[in-house]
Scaffold this active site. Structure first.
Site, PDB file in Angstrom:
ATOM      1  N   GLU A   1      10.238  15.521  15.727  1.00  0.00           N
ATOM      2  CA  GLU A   1      10.422  15.326  14.463  1.00  0.00           C
ATOM      3  C   GLU A   1       9.878  16.417  13.865  1.00  0.00           C
ATOM      4  OE1 GLU A   1       9.168  11.867  12.071  1.00  0.00           O
ATOM      5  OE2 GLU A   1      11.228  11.682  11.449  1.00  0.00           O
TER       6      GLU A   1
ATOM      7  N   GLY B   1       6.868   4.496   8.374  1.00  0.00           N
ATOM      8  CA  GLY B   1       6.000   5.856   8.475  1.00  0.00           C
ATOM      9  C   GLY B   1       6.176   6.197   9.914  1.00  0.00           C
ATOM     10  N   SER B   2       5.325   7.233  10.356  1.00  0.00           N
ATOM     11  CA  SER B   2       5.294   7.968  11.808  1.00  0.00           C
ATOM     12  C   SER B   2       5.105   6.658  12.935  1.00  0.00           C
ATOM     13  CB  SER B   2       3.979   8.728  11.713  1.00  0.00           C
ATOM     14  OG  SER B   2       2.908   7.929  11.770  1.00  0.00           O
ATOM     15  N   THR B   3       5.819   7.054  14.041  1.00  0.00           N
ATOM     16  CA  THR B   3       5.927   6.484  15.080  1.00  0.00           C
ATOM     17  C   THR B   3       4.384   6.187  15.699  1.00  0.00           C
ATOM     18  OG1 THR B   3       8.209   7.075  15.749  1.00  0.00           O
ATOM     19  CG2 THR B   3       6.781   6.153  17.690  1.00  0.00           C
ATOM     20  N   GLU B   4       3.670   7.204  15.574  1.00  0.00           N
ATOM     21  CA  GLU B   4       2.264   6.988  15.892  1.00  0.00           C
ATOM     22  C   GLU B   4       1.546   6.042  15.320  1.00  0.00           C
ATOM     23  OE1 GLU B   4       0.230  10.734  14.779  1.00  0.00           O
ATOM     24  OE2 GLU B   4      -1.672   9.989  15.707  1.00  0.00           O
TER      25      GLU B   4
ATOM     26  N   LYS C   1       0.832  -1.176  -0.053  1.00  0.00           N
ATOM     27  CA  LYS C   1       0.021  -0.102   0.108  1.00  0.00           C
ATOM     28  C   LYS C   1       0.776   1.192   0.280  1.00  0.00           C
ATOM     29  CE  LYS C   1      -1.871   2.580   2.720  1.00  0.00           C
ATOM     30  NZ  LYS C   1      -1.925   3.855   1.989  1.00  0.00           N
TER      31      LYS C   1
ATOM     32  N   CYS D   1      13.610  10.469   7.373  1.00  0.00           N
ATOM     33  CA  CYS D   1      14.020  10.033   8.682  1.00  0.00           C
ATOM     34  C   CYS D   1      15.294   9.887   9.455  1.00  0.00           C
ATOM     35  CB  CYS D   1      13.137   8.317   8.791  1.00  0.00           C
ATOM     36  SG  CYS D   1      13.973   7.423   7.618  1.00  0.00           S
TER      37      CYS D   1
ATOM     38  N   GLU E   1       9.674   0.596  10.476  1.00  0.00           N
ATOM     39  CA  GLU E   1      10.955   1.980  10.292  1.00  0.00           C
ATOM     40  C   GLU E   1      10.082   3.266  10.664  1.00  0.00           C
ATOM     41  OE1 GLU E   1      14.031   1.395  10.163  1.00  0.00           O
ATOM     42  OE2 GLU E   1      14.346  -0.535   9.008  1.00  0.00           O
TER      43      GLU E   1
ATOM     44  N   GLY F   1       2.820   3.482  13.446  1.00  0.00           N
ATOM     45  CA  GLY F   1       3.601   2.213  13.725  1.00  0.00           C
ATOM     46  C   GLY F   1       3.315   1.672  15.091  1.00  0.00           C
TER      47      GLY F   1
HETATM   48  P1  NAD Z   1       2.209   8.119   8.217  1.00  0.00           P
HETATM   49  O1  NAD Z   1       2.533   7.004   9.197  1.00  0.00           O
HETATM   50  O2  NAD Z   1       1.146   8.813   8.330  1.00  0.00           O
HETATM   51  O3  NAD Z   1       1.957   7.139   7.019  1.00  0.00           O
HETATM   52  C1  NAD Z   1       2.718   6.077   6.645  1.00  0.00           C
HETATM   53  C2  NAD Z   1       1.806   5.032   5.696  1.00  0.00           C
HETATM   54  O4  NAD Z   1       1.024   4.325   6.791  1.00  0.00           O
HETATM   55  C3  NAD Z   1       0.909   5.531   4.666  1.00  0.00           C
HETATM   56  O5  NAD Z   1       0.822   4.802   3.699  1.00  0.00           O
HETATM   57  C4  NAD Z   1      -0.410   5.540   5.395  1.00  0.00           C
HETATM   58  O6  NAD Z   1      -1.373   5.553   4.571  1.00  0.00           O
HETATM   59  C5  NAD Z   1      -0.417   4.691   6.330  1.00  0.00           C
HETATM   60  N1  NAD Z   1      -1.241   4.448   7.368  1.00  0.00           N
HETATM   61  C6  NAD Z   1      -1.741   5.377   8.300  1.00  0.00           C
HETATM   62  N2  NAD Z   1      -2.725   5.187   8.953  1.00  0.00           N
HETATM   63  C7  NAD Z   1      -2.725   3.761   8.894  1.00  0.00           C
HETATM   64  C8  NAD Z   1      -3.253   2.838   9.794  1.00  0.00           C
HETATM   65  N3  NAD Z   1      -4.272   3.020  10.897  1.00  0.00           N
HETATM   66  N4  NAD Z   1      -2.979   1.532   9.565  1.00  0.00           N
HETATM   67  C9  NAD Z   1      -2.187   1.279   8.606  1.00  0.00           C
HETATM   68  N5  NAD Z   1      -1.687   2.097   8.008  1.00  0.00           N
HETATM   69  C10 NAD Z   1      -1.773   3.276   8.073  1.00  0.00           C
HETATM   70  O7  NAD Z   1       3.478   8.526   7.787  1.00  0.00           O
HETATM   71  P2  NAD Z   1       4.102   9.616   6.656  1.00  0.00           P
HETATM   72  O8  NAD Z   1       3.465  10.967   7.110  1.00  0.00           O
HETATM   73  O9  NAD Z   1       3.520   9.057   5.326  1.00  0.00           O
HETATM   74  O10 NAD Z   1       5.648   9.403   6.694  1.00  0.00           O
HETATM   75  C11 NAD Z   1       6.440  10.362   7.474  1.00  0.00           C
HETATM   76  C12 NAD Z   1       6.877   9.675   8.613  1.00  0.00           C
HETATM   77  O11 NAD Z   1       7.475   8.237   8.110  1.00  0.00           O
HETATM   78  C13 NAD Z   1       8.004  10.247   9.389  1.00  0.00           C
HETATM   79  O12 NAD Z   1       7.782   9.910  10.871  1.00  0.00           O
HETATM   80  C14 NAD Z   1       9.262   9.635   9.081  1.00  0.00           C
HETATM   81  O13 NAD Z   1      10.354   9.374   9.976  1.00  0.00           O
HETATM   82  C15 NAD Z   1       8.781   8.096   8.977  1.00  0.00           C
HETATM   83  N6  NAD Z   1       9.806   7.392   7.989  1.00  0.00           N
HETATM   84  C16 NAD Z   1      10.903   6.707   8.518  1.00  0.00           C
HETATM   85  C17 NAD Z   1      11.561   5.790   7.763  1.00  0.00           C
HETATM   86  C18 NAD Z   1      12.315   4.787   8.568  1.00  0.00           C
HETATM   87  O14 NAD Z   1      13.186   4.134   7.766  1.00  0.00           O
HETATM   88  N7  NAD Z   1      12.959   4.960   9.622  1.00  0.00           N
HETATM   89  C19 NAD Z   1      11.861   6.096   6.371  1.00  0.00           C
HETATM   90  C20 NAD Z   1      10.738   6.911   5.891  1.00  0.00           C
HETATM   91  C21 NAD Z   1       9.733   7.645   6.562  1.00  0.00           C
END
Ligand code: NAD
Length: 451
Positions: free
Chosen positions: A353, A205-208, A152, A261, A227, A210
Site C-alpha cells: 500500500e 488505520g494501518s494494518t501494522e 482519539k 484505503c 478498518e 491494527g
Molecule cells: P496509523 O495506523 O499510523 O494511525 C492510525 C491511528 O492510530 C492514529 O490516530 C494513531 O495515532 C493511532 N495509533 C498509532 N499507534 C498506536 C498504538 N500503538 N495504539 C493505539 N493507537 C495507535 O495509520 P495512519 O497512517 O494514520 O492512516 C493510514 C492507514 O489507515 C492506511 O494504511 C489506510 O489504508 C488505513 N485506513 C483504512 C481505512 C479503512 O476503512 N479500511 C480508512 C482509512 C484509512
C-alpha cells in the site's frame, strides 16, 4: 504540543496539547460514569439528541470543511462531502435507538427475550486521511446504541474531531458522553487498548498498528472493529466501456491524493485492450486538476506531510513510469499523479500500500488470471470490475476476496450499506444496518411463568 500544519503550504496553523496518560484515564473514568445515565436515556430522547447533533453539524458544515481543507489538504469539494457525511451518519443512526429491538424466542415454562445491551465506553481511534467521516462511523452508532465514546484523532489532524465534540455539546449531548482526546497513538490510543473500562476499540488505520491493537485487546477480550489498509484492484475486461473506465480510473485512485484505503491502486487490463486503455488513461491523468485544495475547481490536493511525500517517492524511484500528471511548484507536500507499469506481481509498488497518488498497471490474459492477480494480495478491502457481460461481472465479484466491490463504477462507501475489509484489511463491518450490533452485546433473559 502537536503542530498542525497546512499541507498545501507547510505552515503551522495551530498547536494542540497532547493528552497525557493521567488525563486519558480521568476522561475514560468520566465516560464510564456517564454511561450509566446515557444508557438509561429514553430511546426517543437519544434519537432526538442525535438528530439535533446532525442539524448542528449541518449548520457548521462550511466551517468544518474549511478546517479540513486547511489541516488535511482535502479539496474543498471533498471536505464538504465529508462534513455532510458526518451529518448523514448521525441522522441515519438517530433512527436506531428506537429500532434496537431484541427477540422473543419460544421456550417452555416461561418467556425468553433478548436485549442488545450497550457495552459501556467505546474507544474510537482515527487516522489522518479521513478525519471526520471515520470518526463519525464509530461514534454515531456507538452513541446510538447507548455507549459513551472517547475518540482519539490522528496527531496530524485533530481539529475537526475537537470541533465535532463541541458541536455535540451544543446539540445537547450530556457532559462526558462524547469526548475527544488528541494525542499520541502510543500514549492515548494504547491506553484505550489497556484501560479495563474501554470495552470496545473501533480502529481505522494501518494494518501494522491494527494488528498490534488486536493483540493488546486480546488480554481484556475487548470487542474490536478494524478498518485497515488496502491494495484494491480495478479490473478492466476487453468488452468494457473503455472510455468510461479510463476516464474514471484516475478518480478511483487519486482522490484524496491516493490517501484512501479504498484507492484502486492496481489496474488490471485485459491484454488485447492494454495499449488502447493506456492511450485513453494518459490524457485523463494529465487533465486532473492538482492545485490549491481551497479552489473550487481542485480535484486533488497535497499529501498530508513531508514524510508521506518522501515515502511515496520511495516507491517510484527505479520503477517504470508510464506518465505523470501535474503538480504545483512551491511549498507544500505536493506529488504529481503517477502511473507505473508493473513488470510482474512481485514488484514492490504492485504489492504494498503506497497511500499516495501512484497507480500500477499490469495486463492479464483471461478471467481466471484476472481473479488470481486481484486476489494476490494480503489485503481485501474494495475493488472495481469493468465488463458488459453480466454473468462475468457477478462471477468475478463473487471470486474477488474484498468487502466492497463495484461493477462499472467506483462507488464503495454509502453510509447505509456495510463497509469493511476481508483478509488483512480488517475485521467487522461499519455503516449500514448491521454496524449497530457491533456496539452491543446480546443478553438473553428467561422469565419463568410457572407458579
Ligand atoms: P496509523 O495506523 O499510523 O494511525 C492510525 C491511528 O492510530 C492514529 O490516530 C494513531 O495515532 C493511532 N495509533 C498509532 N499507534 C498506536 C498504538 N500503538 N495504539 C493505539 N493507537 C495507535 O495509520 P495512519 O497512517 O494514520 O492512516 C493510514 C492507514 O489507515 C492506511 O494504511 C489506510 O489504508 C488505513 N485506513 C483504512 C481505512 C479503512 O476503512 N479500511 C480508512 C482509512 C484509512
Amino acid at each position: 504540543m502537536t503542530r498542525v500544519r497546512n499541507p498545501a503550504t507547510g505552515e503551522v496553523v495551530d498547536l494542540v496539547p497532547e493528552t497525557t496518560v493521567a488525563q486519558a484515564d480521568a476522561a475514560i473514568g468520566r465516560a464510564a460514569a456517564a454511561s450509566e445515565s446515557w444508557r438509561a436515556v429514553d430511546p426517543a430522547d437519544r434519537a432526538r439528541l442525535l438528530r439535533r447533533f446532525a442539524a448542528v453539524v449541518d449548520a457548521h458544515l462550511e466551517e468544518l470543511a474549511q478546517v479540513e481543507v486547511r489541516t488535511a489538504g482535502h479539496t474543498v469539494g471533498n471536505a464538504r462531502w465529508e462534513a455532510g457525511n458526518v451529518r448523514d451518519v448521525l441522522d441515519y443512526y438517530a433512527g436506531a435507538p428506537q429500532r434496537l429491538t431484541g427477540r422473543q424466542i419460544p421456550v417452555a415454562g416461561g418467556l425468553d427475550v433478548t436485549f442488545h445491551e450497550p457495552l459501556g465506553v467505546v474507544g474510537v481511534i482515527v487516522p489522518w486521511n479521513f478525519p471526520m467521516p471515520v470518526a463519525a462511523w464509530g461514534f454515531a452508532p456507538a452513541l446510538a446504541a447507548g455507549n459513551t465514546v472517547v475518540c482519539k484523532p490522528a496527531e496530524l489532524t485533530p481539529l475537526t474531531a475537537l470541533r465535532l465534540a463541541e458541536l455535540g455539546r451544543e446539540a445537547g449531548l450530556p457532559q462526558d458522553v462524547f469526548t475527544v482526546l488528541p494525542g499520541r497513538g502510543d500514549v492515548v490510543g494504547e491506553r484505550f487498548v489497556t484501560h479495563p473500562a474501554v470495552r470496545k476499540i473501533c480502529f481505522t488505520g494501518s494494518t501494522e498498528v491494527g494488528t498490534r491493537i488486536m493483540a493488546g485487546a486480546a488480554a481484556g477480550v475487548k470487542r474490536l472493529t478494524l478498518e485497515l489498509g488496502g491494495k484494491s484492484a480495478n479490473v478492466i475486461f476487453a468488452d468494457a466501456d473503455l472510455e468510461k473506465a479510463a476516464a474514471t480510473a484516475p478518480y478511483a485512485v487519486f482522490d484524496n491524493a491516493g490517501q484512501d484505503c479504498c484507492a484502486r491502486s492496481r489496474i488490471l487490463v485485459q491484454r488485447s485492450v492494454y495499449d488502447r486503455f493506456l492511450e485513453l488513461l494518459e490524457p485523463a491523468v494529465r487533465a486532473l486538476r492538482v492545485e490549491d485544495p481551497a479552489r473550487e475547481s481542485a480535484e486533488m490536493g497535497p499529501l498530508i506531510s513531508a514524510g508521506q511525500r518522501d515515502r511515496v517517492a520511495g516507491y517510484v524511484d527505479g520503477a517504470r513510469i508510464a506518465f505523470t500528471g501535474s503538480r504545483p511548484d512551491g511549498p507544500g507536500f505536493w506529488y504529481a499523479p503517477t502511473v507505473l507499469l508493473a513488470d510482474s506481481p512481485a514488484d514492490r509498488h504492485w504489492r504494498e500500500e503506497i497511500f499516495g497518488p501512484v497507480v500500477s498497471v499490469l495486463p492479464f490474459d483471461d478471467e481466471a488470471e484476472a481473479i488470481r492477480l486481484a486476489n494476490g494480495t494480503e489485503y481485501g478491502l474494495s475493488g472495481s470490475i469493468w465488463t458488459r457481460d453480466v454473468g462475468r461481472a457477478l462471477r468475478v465479484a463473487r471470486a474477488v476476496e474484498a468487502g466492497n466491490l463495484s461493477v462499472n463504477s467506483h462507488s464503495s462507501v454509502r453510509y447505509w450499506t456495510p463497509f469493511g475489509g476481508m483478509k488483512r484489511s480488517g475485521l467487522g463491518r461499519e455503516l449500514g444496518p448491521d454496524a449497530l450490533h457491533a456496539f452491543t452485546d446480546v443478553k438473553n433473559v428467561f422469565v419463568a411463568t410457572d407458579d
